[in-house]
Design a protein around this motif. Structure first.
Motif, PDB file in Angstrom:
ATOM      1  N   ILE A 249      30.366  56.394  49.867  1.00 11.45           N
ATOM      2  CA  ILE A 249      29.146  57.075  49.398  1.00 11.45           C
ATOM      3  C   ILE A 249      29.464  58.539  49.102  1.00 11.45           C
ATOM      4  O   ILE A 249      28.700  59.440  49.456  1.00 11.45           O
ATOM      5  N   GLU A 250      30.594  58.780  48.438  1.00  8.50           N
ATOM      6  CA  GLU A 250      30.993  60.162  48.160  1.00  8.50           C
ATOM      7  C   GLU A 250      30.032  60.875  47.227  1.00  8.50           C
ATOM      8  O   GLU A 250      29.829  62.084  47.328  1.00  8.50           O
ATOM      9  N   GLU A 251      29.414  60.146  46.295  1.00 12.46           N
ATOM     10  CA  GLU A 251      28.557  60.769  45.282  1.00 12.46           C
ATOM     11  C   GLU A 251      27.093  60.826  45.684  1.00 12.46           C
ATOM     12  O   GLU A 251      26.238  61.181  44.868  1.00 12.46           O
ATOM     13  N   VAL A 252      26.781  60.480  46.921  1.00 14.04           N
ATOM     14  CA  VAL A 252      25.375  60.417  47.332  1.00 14.04           C
ATOM     15  C   VAL A 252      24.836  61.796  47.683  1.00 14.04           C
ATOM     16  O   VAL A 252      23.728  62.169  47.294  1.00 14.04           O
ATOM     17  N   PHE A 253      25.610  62.594  48.402  1.00 15.05           N
ATOM     18  CA  PHE A 253      25.102  63.832  48.987  1.00 15.05           C
ATOM     19  C   PHE A 253      25.301  64.996  48.025  1.00 15.05           C
ATOM     20  O   PHE A 253      26.393  65.212  47.492  1.00 15.05           O
ATOM     21  N   ASN A 254      24.235  65.738  47.813  1.00 12.17           N
ATOM     22  CA  ASN A 254      24.312  66.960  47.024  1.00 12.17           C
ATOM     23  C   ASN A 254      24.940  68.101  47.803  1.00 12.17           C
ATOM     24  O   ASN A 254      25.568  68.988  47.211  1.00 12.17           O
ATOM     25  N   VAL A 255      24.756  68.102  49.113  1.00 16.09           N
ATOM     26  CA  VAL A 255      25.269  69.159  49.985  1.00 16.09           C
ATOM     27  C   VAL A 255      25.794  68.512  51.260  1.00 16.09           C
ATOM     28  O   VAL A 255      25.173  67.577  51.792  1.00 16.09           O
ATOM     29  N   VAL A 256      26.925  68.997  51.748  1.00 13.03           N
ATOM     30  CA  VAL A 256      27.501  68.556  53.024  1.00 13.03           C
ATOM     31  C   VAL A 256      27.764  69.796  53.876  1.00 13.03           C
ATOM     32  O   VAL A 256      28.512  70.683  53.462  1.00 13.03           O
ATOM     33  N   VAL A 257      27.130  69.846  55.038  1.00 15.51           N
ATOM     34  CA  VAL A 257      27.293  70.948  55.980  1.00 15.51           C
ATOM     35  C   VAL A 257      28.040  70.410  57.189  1.00 15.51           C
ATOM     36  O   VAL A 257      27.552  69.509  57.878  1.00 15.51           O
ATOM     37  N   ALA A 258      29.237  70.961  57.452  1.00 10.46           N
ATOM     38  CA  ALA A 258      30.086  70.513  58.566  1.00 10.46           C
ATOM     39  C   ALA A 258      30.140  71.589  59.640  1.00 10.46           C
ATOM     40  O   ALA A 258      29.462  72.632  59.561  1.00 10.46           O
ATOM     41  N   ALA A 259      30.965  71.338  60.660  1.00 10.01           N
ATOM     42  CA  ALA A 259      31.039  72.259  61.796  1.00 10.01           C
ATOM     43  C   ALA A 259      31.570  73.620  61.385  1.00 10.01           C
ATOM     44  O   ALA A 259      31.190  74.643  61.974  1.00 10.01           O
ATOM     45  N   GLU A 260      32.479  73.681  60.398  1.00 10.60           N
ATOM     46  CA  GLU A 260      33.048  74.960  59.988  1.00 10.60           C
ATOM     47  C   GLU A 260      32.054  75.852  59.266  1.00 10.60           C
ATOM     48  O   GLU A 260      32.302  77.056  59.112  1.00 10.60           O
ATOM     49  N   ASP A 261      30.936  75.314  58.810  1.00  4.76           N
ATOM     50  CA  ASP A 261      29.991  76.079  57.992  1.00  4.76           C
ATOM     51  C   ASP A 261      28.973  76.866  58.817  1.00  4.76           C
ATOM     52  O   ASP A 261      28.277  77.727  58.255  1.00  4.76           O
ATOM     53  N   VAL A 262      28.836  76.566  60.085  1.00  4.01           N
ATOM     54  CA  VAL A 262      27.819  77.214  60.911  1.00  4.01           C
ATOM     55  C   VAL A 262      28.461  77.703  62.195  1.00  4.01           C
ATOM     56  O   VAL A 262      29.550  77.257  62.586  1.00  4.01           O
ATOM     57  N   TYR A 263      27.767  78.624  62.841  1.00  9.68           N
ATOM     58  CA  TYR A 263      28.262  79.182  64.101  1.00  9.68           C
ATOM     59  C   TYR A 263      27.765  78.385  65.301  1.00  9.68           C
ATOM     60  O   TYR A 263      28.482  78.207  66.275  1.00  9.68           O
ATOM     61  N   ARG A 264      26.530  77.923  65.239  1.00  9.86           N
ATOM     62  CA  ARG A 264      25.933  77.196  66.362  1.00  9.86           C
ATOM     63  C   ARG A 264      25.400  75.862  65.866  1.00  9.86           C
ATOM     64  O   ARG A 264      24.986  75.726  64.715  1.00  9.86           O
ATOM     65  N   GLY A 265      25.380  74.881  66.764  1.00  5.66           N
ATOM     66  CA  GLY A 265      24.809  73.580  66.472  1.00  5.66           C
ATOM     67  C   GLY A 265      23.441  73.420  67.085  1.00  5.66           C
ATOM     68  O   GLY A 265      22.784  74.398  67.468  1.00  5.66           O
ATOM     69  N   LYS A 266      22.974  72.177  67.180  1.00  5.62           N
ATOM     70  CA  LYS A 266      21.661  71.916  67.780  1.00  5.62           C
ATOM     71  C   LYS A 266      21.682  72.353  69.248  1.00  5.62           C
ATOM     72  O   LYS A 266      22.726  72.317  69.893  1.00  5.62           O
ATOM     73  N   PRO A 267      20.524  72.788  69.744  1.00  2.00           N
ATOM     74  CA  PRO A 267      19.181  72.813  69.131  1.00  2.00           C
ATOM     75  C   PRO A 267      18.897  74.033  68.263  1.00  2.00           C
ATOM     76  O   PRO A 267      17.737  74.283  67.931  1.00  2.00           O
ATOM     77  N   ASP A 268      19.918  74.783  67.906  1.00  4.19           N
ATOM     78  CA  ASP A 268      19.727  75.906  66.989  1.00  4.19           C
ATOM     79  C   ASP A 268      19.485  75.367  65.573  1.00  4.19           C
ATOM     80  O   ASP A 268      20.166  74.439  65.123  1.00  4.19           O
ATOM     81  N   PRO A 269      18.517  75.898  64.828  1.00  5.16           N
ATOM     82  CA  PRO A 269      18.198  75.370  63.491  1.00  5.16           C
ATOM     83  C   PRO A 269      19.126  75.862  62.384  1.00  5.16           C
ATOM     84  O   PRO A 269      18.825  75.654  61.205  1.00  5.16           O
ATOM     85  N   GLU A 270      20.242  76.500  62.729  1.00  7.40           N
ATOM     86  CA  GLU A 270      21.088  77.117  61.712  1.00  7.40           C
ATOM     87  C   GLU A 270      21.594  76.108  60.682  1.00  7.40           C
ATOM     88  O   GLU A 270      21.618  76.389  59.480  1.00  7.40           O
ATOM     89  N   MET A 271      21.991  74.915  61.127  1.00  2.40           N
ATOM     90  CA  MET A 271      22.528  73.918  60.198  1.00  2.40           C
ATOM     91  C   MET A 271      21.508  73.503  59.155  1.00  2.40           C
ATOM     92  O   MET A 271      21.813  73.411  57.966  1.00  2.40           O
ATOM     93  N   PHE A 272      20.280  73.252  59.605  1.00  2.00           N
ATOM     94  CA  PHE A 272      19.251  72.777  58.686  1.00  2.00           C
ATOM     95  C   PHE A 272      18.792  73.889  57.736  1.00  2.00           C
ATOM     96  O   PHE A 272      18.506  73.620  56.566  1.00  2.00           O
ATOM     97  N   VAL A 273      18.716  75.110  58.235  1.00  2.00           N
ATOM     98  CA  VAL A 273      18.325  76.226  57.369  1.00  2.00           C
ATOM     99  C   VAL A 273      19.383  76.453  56.288  1.00  2.00           C
ATOM    100  O   VAL A 273      19.060  76.680  55.106  1.00  2.00           O
ATOM    101  N   TYR A 274      20.643  76.361  56.662  1.00  2.00           N
ATOM    102  CA  TYR A 274      21.715  76.558  55.695  1.00  2.00           C
ATOM    103  C   TYR A 274      21.731  75.432  54.653  1.00  2.00           C
ATOM    104  O   TYR A 274      21.958  75.684  53.459  1.00  2.00           O
ATOM    105  N   ALA A 275      21.471  74.207  55.084  1.00  2.00           N
ATOM    106  CA  ALA A 275      21.400  73.094  54.131  1.00  2.00           C
ATOM    107  C   ALA A 275      20.258  73.285  53.139  1.00  2.00           C
ATOM    108  O   ALA A 275      20.406  73.008  51.940  1.00  2.00           O
TER     109      ALA A 275
END
Length: 372
Positions: A249-275
């Motif tokens: 499913i390589e062509e499905v996602f318009n955006v992919v946010v991985a661990a290297e893209d953000v400083y903090r994970g859940k429950p911090d909303p940083e990943m979703f805001v950046y996406a």
């Protein structure tokens, strides 16, 4: 039913029926505005028609008459008028104005731009943000726990208890090691231990990925309606891209946010805001799909709606989400449009309070009684 039906149809009155078509002598159909049915009477607790029509035809006419009279009684009880309606045989959805068609929350008649209004009524005004493990792909939570226990044994640390493992669920590895487990704060050591933990997890997982039941069908529906899709995960990008390629499913996602893209994970909303920023959508138009309360908390902190998938937690534990489902194919595009509707009072409480204060017809004036 006896009062409404018997008084009009059985006691000498001729019931009327509008909008009926009949055939003349030549066999051509012609519309008749009003048709009078022959009188009927009770004989020994049986309904007998005095007409020469066949019994079957008389029975059908009686059923139509009864339905019409019962409908009139329903309108009388509700205080509505029924004289303006023309009862038709082949239609049944437009007899009561206001109930059909249902209101479209996405539509805004006040918009002067017809193209923008059409886009809002479609699916161009919302975006979907998916988590990977346990939402789109089958996930075994025990493997994550085993990876942390194996890493603690390698590093000579005490094994984390169960409540600590539940707390670090969904966090970035570096965040969990430094803030919760408190094993180290050195950036070099954090990177090394985080990478080693992912190696252990991938070895336990075996590189086998499979869709959860209903997830692939739901993603196909979103692609059909051209809804932008983002993927968010605390896994390293390399492992995430390998997993996406394994299921094709390589062509499905318009955006992919991985661990290297953000400083903090859940429950911090940083990943979703950046996406949402990468998708160029406001947070209120984004819907997050997760499977834990940490995801629900992060999505709500980002001002997004959240759909929880009960893959590893029971449904009653995910009650804080806006919707809880067992499978993604239980949802429809209409459900997503209703979730992404922001033209409601909850987004403008201050404006409503100001309007109420301005529209007060009887302002109060304080009077000092001691003056008089």
């Amino acid at each position: 039913m006896v009062e409404s039906f018997a008084t009009t149809s059985l006691l000498g009155n001729l019931p009327l029926y509008g909008g009926y078509c009949s055939k003349d002598v030549s066999g051509k159909r012609r519309a008749i505005d009003i048709i009078k049915f022959p009188p009927m009477e009770f004989r020994f607790r049986k309904l007998v028609s005095s007409s020469s029509l066949p019994r079957l035809k008389a029975h059908r006419q009686l059923i139509k008459c009864q339905a019409m009279e019962l409908t009139k009684e329903a309108y009388r009880e509700e205080g509505q008028s029924y004289q303006d309606f023309r009862y038709q045989i082949d239609t049944g959805v437009d007899r009561m104005p206001g109930l059909w068609p249902p209101p479209n929350k996405a539509d805004n008649p006040g918009l002067q731009n017809p193209l923008l209004r059409q886009e809002r009524m479609g699916c161009g005004w919302l975006a979907a943000i998916f988590e990977w493990d346990g939402v789109l792909i089958e996930d075994n939570p025990d493997l994550e726990k085993q990876a942390w226990l194996a890493l603690s044994e390698e590093e000579g640390k005490s094994p984390p208890p169960a409540f600590i493992l539940r707390r670090i669920e969904g966090m970035k590895n570096e965040q969990a090691i430094s803030e919760v487990l408190c094993w180290s704060r050195d950036p070099v050591q954090l990177k090394r231990m985080a990478g080693r933990k992912e190696e252990i997890y991938q070895a336990l997982q075996g590189g086998i990925y499979s869709f959860r039941p209903g997830s692939q069908e739901f993603v196909n529906i979103l692609m059909h309606y051209k809804i932008p899709i983002a993927l968010v995960s605390t896994r390293p990008r390399k492992n995430l891209e390998t997993a996406i390629g394994a299921v094709g499913i390589e062509e499905v996602f318009n955006v992919v946010v991985a661990a290297e893209d953000v400083y903090r994970g859940k429950p911090d909303p940083e990943m979703f805001v950046y996406a949402a920023q990468l998708l160029q959508y406001i947070p209120e138009r984004c819907i997050v799909f997760g499977n834990s309360n940490q995801t629900v908390e992060a999505a709500h902190d980002a001002r997004m709606k959240c759909v929880a998938v009960a893959s590893k937690h029971p449904m009653y534990e995910l009650g804080a989400a806006d919707l809880v489902v067992k499978r993604l194919d239980e949802l429809s595009v209409v459900d997503l449009k209703n979730l992404a509707d922001i033209e409601s009072a909850e987004f403008e409480p201050e404006l409503e309070m100001e309007l109420e204060e301005e529209d007060d017809p009887h302002p109060t004036v304080d009077v000092d009684d001691g003056f008089w």
